[in-house]
Design a protein around this motif. Structure first.
Motif, PDB file in Angstrom:
ATOM      1  N   GLY A  26       0.830  -1.212   0.000  1.00 57.05           N
ATOM      2  CA  GLY A  26       0.000   0.000   0.000  1.00 57.05           C
ATOM      3  C   GLY A  26       0.857   1.251   0.000  1.00 57.05           C
ATOM      4  O   GLY A  26       0.576   2.225  -0.713  1.00 57.05           O
ATOM      5  N   LEU A  27       1.902   1.247   0.856  1.00 57.11           N
ATOM      6  CA  LEU A  27       2.815   2.385   0.900  1.00 57.11           C
ATOM      7  C   LEU A  27       3.520   2.559  -0.448  1.00 57.11           C
ATOM      8  O   LEU A  27       3.659   3.687  -0.942  1.00 57.11           O
ATOM      9  N   PHE A  28       3.913   1.450  -1.058  1.00 55.86           N
ATOM     10  CA  PHE A  28       4.544   1.495  -2.376  1.00 55.86           C
ATOM     11  C   PHE A  28       3.591   2.079  -3.415  1.00 55.86           C
ATOM     12  O   PHE A  28       3.991   2.886  -4.254  1.00 55.86           O
ATOM     13  N   CYS A  29       2.301   1.698  -3.360  1.00 57.80           N
ATOM     14  CA  CYS A  29       1.299   2.224  -4.294  1.00 57.80           C
ATOM     15  C   CYS A  29       1.100   3.717  -4.097  1.00 57.80           C
ATOM     16  O   CYS A  29       0.955   4.477  -5.059  1.00 57.80           O
ATOM     17  N   VAL A  30       1.089   4.192  -2.864  1.00 57.30           N
ATOM     18  CA  VAL A  30       0.939   5.626  -2.579  1.00 57.30           C
ATOM     19  C   VAL A  30       2.149   6.381  -3.133  1.00 57.30           C
ATOM     20  O   VAL A  30       2.005   7.444  -3.757  1.00 57.30           O
ATOM     21  N   LEU A  31       3.346   5.854  -2.886  1.00 65.68           N
ATOM     22  CA  LEU A  31       4.552   6.487  -3.417  1.00 65.68           C
ATOM     23  C   LEU A  31       4.537   6.488  -4.951  1.00 65.68           C
ATOM     24  O   LEU A  31       4.912   7.473  -5.582  1.00 65.68           O
ATOM     25  N   LEU A  32       4.104   5.404  -5.538  1.00 69.25           N
ATOM     26  CA  LEU A  32       4.015   5.317  -6.995  1.00 69.25           C
ATOM     27  C   LEU A  32       2.999   6.318  -7.540  1.00 69.25           C
ATOM     28  O   LEU A  32       3.258   6.990  -8.544  1.00 69.25           O
ATOM     29  N   ALA A  33       1.865   6.448  -6.883  1.00 70.52           N
ATOM     30  CA  ALA A  33       0.846   7.420  -7.308  1.00 70.52           C
ATOM     31  C   ALA A  33       1.382   8.840  -7.166  1.00 70.52           C
ATOM     32  O   ALA A  33       1.165   9.706  -8.037  1.00 70.52           O
ATOM     33  N   GLY A  34       2.093   9.115  -6.066  1.00 69.81           N
ATOM     34  CA  GLY A  34       2.685  10.447  -5.865  1.00 69.81           C
ATOM     35  C   GLY A  34       3.720  10.754  -6.934  1.00 69.81           C
ATOM     36  O   GLY A  34       3.770  11.856  -7.485  1.00 69.81           O
ATOM     37  N   THR A  35       4.533   9.762  -7.261  1.00 65.50           N
ATOM     38  CA  THR A  35       5.536   9.941  -8.311  1.00 65.50           C
ATOM     39  C   THR A  35       4.867  10.182  -9.664  1.00 65.50           C
ATOM     40  O   THR A  35       5.292  11.056 -10.438  1.00 65.50           O
ATOM     41  N   CYS A  36       3.825   9.436  -9.948  1.00 66.79           N
ATOM     42  CA  CYS A  36       3.093   9.626 -11.216  1.00 66.79           C
ATOM     43  C   CYS A  36       2.489  11.023 -11.275  1.00 66.79           C
ATOM     44  O   CYS A  36       2.536  11.690 -12.318  1.00 66.79           O
ATOM     45  N   LEU A  37       1.907  11.486 -10.166  1.00 66.56           N
ATOM     46  CA  LEU A  37       1.316  12.827 -10.120  1.00 66.56           C
ATOM     47  C   LEU A  37       2.393  13.881 -10.348  1.00 66.56           C
ATOM     48  O   LEU A  37       2.191  14.823 -11.121  1.00 66.56           O
ATOM     49  N   TRP A  38       3.555  13.709  -9.695  1.00 64.46           N
ATOM     50  CA  TRP A  38       4.659  14.655  -9.869  1.00 64.46           C
ATOM     51  C   TRP A  38       5.145  14.648 -11.319  1.00 64.46           C
ATOM     52  O   TRP A  38       5.402  15.706 -11.907  1.00 64.46           O
ATOM     53  N   LEU A  39       5.256  13.490 -11.957  1.00 67.36           N
ATOM     54  CA  LEU A  39       5.684  13.382 -13.350  1.00 67.36           C
ATOM     55  C   LEU A  39       4.682  14.045 -14.295  1.00 67.36           C
ATOM     56  O   LEU A  39       5.071  14.709 -15.267  1.00 67.36           O
ATOM     57  N   VAL A  40       3.370  13.872 -14.015  1.00 65.94           N
ATOM     58  CA  VAL A  40       2.342  14.495 -14.850  1.00 65.94           C
ATOM     59  C   VAL A  40       2.443  16.010 -14.757  1.00 65.94           C
ATOM     60  O   VAL A  40       2.367  16.722 -15.772  1.00 65.94           O
TER      61      VAL A  40
END
Length: 134
Positions: free
Chosen positions: A10-24
Protein backbone atom coordinates in the motif's frame (compact mmCIF):
# COMPACT_ATOMS: atom_id res chain seq x y z
CA UNK A 1 3.29 -11.17 7.92
CA UNK A 2 0.66 -10.76 5.26
CA UNK A 3 -0.47 -7.54 6.91
CA UNK A 4 3.04 -6.13 6.75
CA UNK A 5 3.34 -7.08 3.08
CA UNK A 6 -0.03 -5.43 2.32
CA UNK A 7 1.02 -2.33 4.27
CA UNK A 8 4.35 -2.16 2.39
CA UNK A 9 2.51 -2.74 -0.88
CA UNK A 10 0.00 0.00 0.00
CA UNK A 11 2.82 2.38 0.90
CA UNK A 12 4.54 1.49 -2.38
CA UNK A 13 1.30 2.22 -4.29
CA UNK A 14 0.94 5.63 -2.58
CA UNK A 15 4.55 6.49 -3.42
CA UNK A 16 4.01 5.32 -6.99
CA UNK A 17 0.85 7.42 -7.31
CA UNK A 18 2.69 10.45 -5.87
CA UNK A 19 5.54 9.94 -8.31
CA UNK A 20 3.09 9.63 -11.22
CA UNK A 21 1.32 12.83 -10.12
CA UNK A 22 4.66 14.65 -9.87
CA UNK A 23 5.68 13.38 -13.35
CA UNK A 24 2.34 14.49 -14.85
CA UNK A 25 2.74 18.01 -13.39
CA UNK A 26 6.36 18.19 -14.59
CA UNK A 27 5.29 17.02 -18.04
CA UNK A 28 2.58 19.72 -18.19
CA UNK A 29 5.12 22.39 -17.16
CA UNK A 30 7.54 21.19 -19.82
CA UNK A 31 4.76 21.18 -22.42
CA UNK A 32 3.84 24.76 -21.43
CA UNK A 33 7.48 25.87 -21.67
CA UNK A 34 7.85 24.15 -25.04
CA UNK A 35 4.69 25.85 -26.26
CA UNK A 36 6.07 29.24 -25.23
CA UNK A 37 9.40 28.48 -26.93
CA UNK A 38 7.54 27.38 -30.07
CA UNK A 39 5.61 30.65 -30.11
CA UNK A 40 8.81 32.70 -29.78
CA UNK A 41 10.49 30.58 -32.50
CA UNK A 42 7.53 31.02 -34.85
CA UNK A 43 7.56 34.80 -34.31
CA UNK A 44 11.29 34.89 -35.00
CA UNK A 45 10.83 32.82 -38.16
CA UNK A 46 8.12 35.19 -39.38
CA UNK A 47 10.37 38.19 -38.68
CA UNK A 48 13.31 36.59 -40.48
CA UNK A 49 11.08 35.62 -43.39
CA UNK A 50 9.81 39.20 -43.65
CA UNK A 51 13.37 40.55 -43.58
CA UNK A 52 14.46 38.04 -46.22
CA UNK A 53 11.56 39.10 -48.45
CA UNK A 54 12.63 42.73 -47.99
CA UNK A 55 16.23 41.92 -48.93
CA UNK A 56 15.12 39.86 -51.93
CA UNK A 57 12.84 42.65 -53.12
CA UNK A 58 15.71 45.14 -52.79
CA UNK A 59 18.07 42.82 -54.66
CA UNK A 60 15.57 42.33 -57.45
CA UNK A 61 15.03 46.08 -57.73
CA UNK A 62 18.78 46.68 -57.74
CA UNK A 63 19.22 44.04 -60.44
CA UNK A 64 16.55 45.68 -62.57
CA UNK A 65 18.20 49.08 -62.15
CA UNK A 66 21.60 47.58 -63.01
CA UNK A 67 20.10 46.01 -66.13
CA UNK A 68 18.62 49.40 -67.08
CA UNK A 69 21.99 51.09 -66.55
CA UNK A 70 23.70 48.50 -68.73
CA UNK A 71 21.11 49.12 -71.42
CA UNK A 72 21.75 52.87 -71.24
CA UNK A 73 25.55 52.60 -71.07
CA UNK A 74 26.01 49.89 -73.73
CA UNK A 75 25.76 52.23 -76.74
CA UNK A 76 28.08 54.88 -75.25
CA UNK A 77 31.38 53.47 -76.65
CA UNK A 78 29.91 53.48 -80.15
CA UNK A 79 28.60 57.01 -79.68
CA UNK A 80 31.99 58.12 -78.41
CA UNK A 81 33.67 56.64 -81.48
CA UNK A 82 31.13 58.35 -83.71
CA UNK A 83 31.77 61.68 -82.02
CA UNK A 84 35.53 61.29 -82.36
CA UNK A 85 35.23 60.28 -86.01
CA UNK A 86 32.78 62.95 -87.07
CA UNK A 87 33.82 65.64 -89.53
CA UNK A 88 37.58 65.15 -89.96
CA UNK A 89 38.10 68.85 -90.63
CA UNK A 90 36.92 69.74 -87.14
CA UNK A 91 38.85 68.85 -84.01
CA UNK A 92 37.47 66.27 -81.59
CA UNK A 93 36.46 66.90 -78.02
CA UNK A 94 39.75 65.35 -76.95
CA UNK A 95 41.64 67.90 -78.98
CA UNK A 96 39.41 70.67 -77.66
CA UNK A 97 40.23 69.53 -74.13
CA UNK A 98 43.95 69.70 -74.95
CA UNK A 99 43.53 73.22 -76.30
CA UNK A 100 41.54 74.24 -73.22
CA UNK A 101 44.30 72.78 -71.07
CA UNK A 102 46.79 75.00 -72.88
CA UNK A 103 44.64 78.02 -72.05
CA UNK A 104 42.43 78.42 -75.13
CA UNK A 105 39.36 80.58 -74.54
CA UNK A 106 35.75 79.54 -75.10
CA UNK A 107 35.69 81.57 -78.33
CA UNK A 108 38.88 79.86 -79.54
CA UNK A 109 37.34 76.45 -78.90
CA UNK A 110 34.13 77.47 -80.65
CA UNK A 111 35.93 78.66 -83.76
CA UNK A 112 38.73 76.12 -84.06
CA UNK A 113 36.90 72.95 -83.00
CA UNK A 114 33.41 73.59 -84.32
CA UNK A 115 31.86 73.28 -80.87
CA UNK A 116 28.79 75.12 -79.74
CA UNK A 117 29.31 77.76 -77.10
CA UNK A 118 27.79 75.48 -74.43
CA UNK A 119 30.10 72.62 -75.43
CA UNK A 120 33.12 74.88 -75.38
CA UNK A 121 32.18 76.24 -71.94
CA UNK A 122 31.74 72.71 -70.64
CA UNK A 123 35.14 71.59 -71.96
CA UNK A 124 36.75 74.70 -70.50
CA UNK A 125 35.13 74.18 -67.07
CA UNK A 126 36.10 70.51 -67.03
CA UNK A 127 39.71 71.37 -67.79
CA UNK A 128 39.71 74.06 -65.09
CA UNK A 129 38.29 71.59 -62.55
CA UNK A 130 40.88 68.99 -63.55
CA UNK A 131 43.70 71.52 -63.08
CA UNK A 132 42.39 72.47 -59.63
CA UNK A 133 42.38 68.80 -58.57
CA UNK A 134 45.96 68.27 -59.70
Amino acid sequence: MLEIAVAVLGLFCVLLAGTCLWLVMTLRQQAQLQSERDTVRDQRLRELSRRLDTYLTGSIRMGEELHELRRVVAPLPDKLNQMEQRDPSSLSFTQAARLAGMGASVDDLTHSCGLTKAEAELVSKLQLAQKQRS
